[in-house]
Motif scaffolding. Sequence first.
Motif, PDB file in Angstrom:
ATOM      1  N   SER A 122       0.837  -1.186   0.000  1.00 30.17           N
ATOM      2  CA  SER A 122       0.000   0.000   0.000  1.00 30.17           C
ATOM      3  C   SER A 122       0.880   1.246   0.000  1.00 30.17           C
ATOM      4  O   SER A 122       1.945   1.264   0.619  1.00 30.17           O
ATOM      5  N   LEU A 123       0.420   2.286  -0.679  1.00 33.08           N
ATOM      6  CA  LEU A 123       1.151   3.542  -0.746  1.00 33.08           C
ATOM      7  C   LEU A 123       0.269   4.671  -0.219  1.00 33.08           C
ATOM      8  O   LEU A 123      -0.863   4.854  -0.682  1.00 33.08           O
ATOM      9  N   GLY A 133      -0.927  11.040   4.084  1.00 36.26           N
ATOM     10  CA  GLY A 133      -1.918  10.374   4.913  1.00 36.26           C
ATOM     11  C   GLY A 133      -3.060   9.733   4.163  1.00 36.26           C
ATOM     12  O   GLY A 133      -3.923   9.097   4.773  1.00 36.26           O
ATOM     13  N   LYS A 134      -3.098   9.861   2.842  1.00 33.64           N
ATOM     14  CA  LYS A 134      -4.189   9.297   2.056  1.00 33.64           C
ATOM     15  C   LYS A 134      -3.646   8.244   1.103  1.00 33.64           C
ATOM     16  O   LYS A 134      -2.583   8.404   0.508  1.00 33.64           O
ATOM     17  N   ASP A 138       7.193  -0.817   6.914  1.00 35.23           N
ATOM     18  CA  ASP A 138       6.592   0.519   6.781  1.00 35.23           C
ATOM     19  C   ASP A 138       7.708   1.542   6.640  1.00 35.23           C
ATOM     20  O   ASP A 138       8.622   1.578   7.470  1.00 35.23           O
ATOM     21  N   ILE A 139       7.651   2.362   5.612  1.00 32.17           N
ATOM     22  CA  ILE A 139       8.630   3.419   5.375  1.00 32.17           C
ATOM     23  C   ILE A 139       7.923   4.752   5.328  1.00 32.17           C
ATOM     24  O   ILE A 139       6.930   4.918   4.607  1.00 32.17           O
ATOM     25  N   SER A 140       8.389   5.713   6.094  1.00 31.54           N
ATOM     26  CA  SER A 140       7.798   7.050   6.108  1.00 31.54           C
ATOM     27  C   SER A 140       8.867   8.052   5.666  1.00 31.54           C
ATOM     28  O   SER A 140       9.966   8.073   6.207  1.00 31.54           O
ATOM     29  N   ILE A 141       8.539   8.859   4.681  1.00 35.31           N
ATOM     30  CA  ILE A 141       9.467   9.878   4.176  1.00 35.31           C
ATOM     31  C   ILE A 141       8.808  11.248   4.298  1.00 35.31           C
ATOM     32  O   ILE A 141       7.713  11.454   3.785  1.00 35.31           O
ATOM     33  N   ARG A 142       9.452  12.155   4.988  1.00 36.63           N
ATOM     34  CA  ARG A 142       8.940  13.507   5.122  1.00 36.63           C
ATOM     35  C   ARG A 142       9.731  14.422   4.198  1.00 36.63           C
ATOM     36  O   ARG A 142      10.958  14.568   4.338  1.00 36.63           O
ATOM     37  N   ASN A 143       9.048  15.021   3.227  1.00 35.04           N
ATOM     38  CA  ASN A 143       9.703  15.849   2.221  1.00 35.04           C
ATOM     39  C   ASN A 143       9.700  17.303   2.686  1.00 35.04           C
ATOM     40  O   ASN A 143       8.651  17.934   2.790  1.00 35.04           O
TER      41      ASN A 143
END
Length: 215
Positions: A169-170, A174-175, A208-213
């Motif tokens: 899932s991508l 948050g959506k 789970d990978i979270s990237i904050r741009n």
Amino acid sequence: MLPVISIVGKTGSGKTQLIERLIPEFKRRGYRVATVKHSPGGMEVDKPGKDSWRFAEAGSDGVAVSSPDKLACIKTVDHDSSIEEILHLIGSDFDLVLLEGFKKGRAAKIEVHRKELGEDFVCPVKLLSAIVTDGPLDVDVPQFPFSDTQAIADFVEKNFVFQTESDTSLFINGKQVFIKPFVKDIIAKVNLVLVSTLKGVEKVRNLDISIRNKL
């Protein structure tokens, strides 16, 4: 996507009681179970006067409460969250998710039906995977009596837990963003290969990978 089952039905039909019986049955079978209740009329889960309530009252858009044995999160949203968004929030470290409600969601549905509340259903019969009922119904859907918790759990296990395949899932901002199967496959394989080379990483059950741009 995790195996997700929506337990739907009219108010007073026994949805909560069914979930309360299914949880220990699945736990006995060795599964990690998450539950989600849909409250379309709104909710208030924190107590006035508590620190977390005071933070929310002060305007915090997200409040988390952490203790040695529990972690709770309250997040301000501007819409009725989808099942996918909720699953993204609670994480993927579960084997099965039981929802109470979400009759309009895309998850498989089991309706709890009591004849005393009327013959009609809250969901179209063609959308139901099974019915838990207090008497035989003239519909072509698997039916189970209220008391047979084991048979209901067997049905869920056979048709959903055992049948669920790996998925990717991508989420952006948050959506959920829906992507084609071959793109999912590329994303999954590339990232699994990369993290498997890291020191100390054992067999990956979920990633789970979270990237904050920072613009």
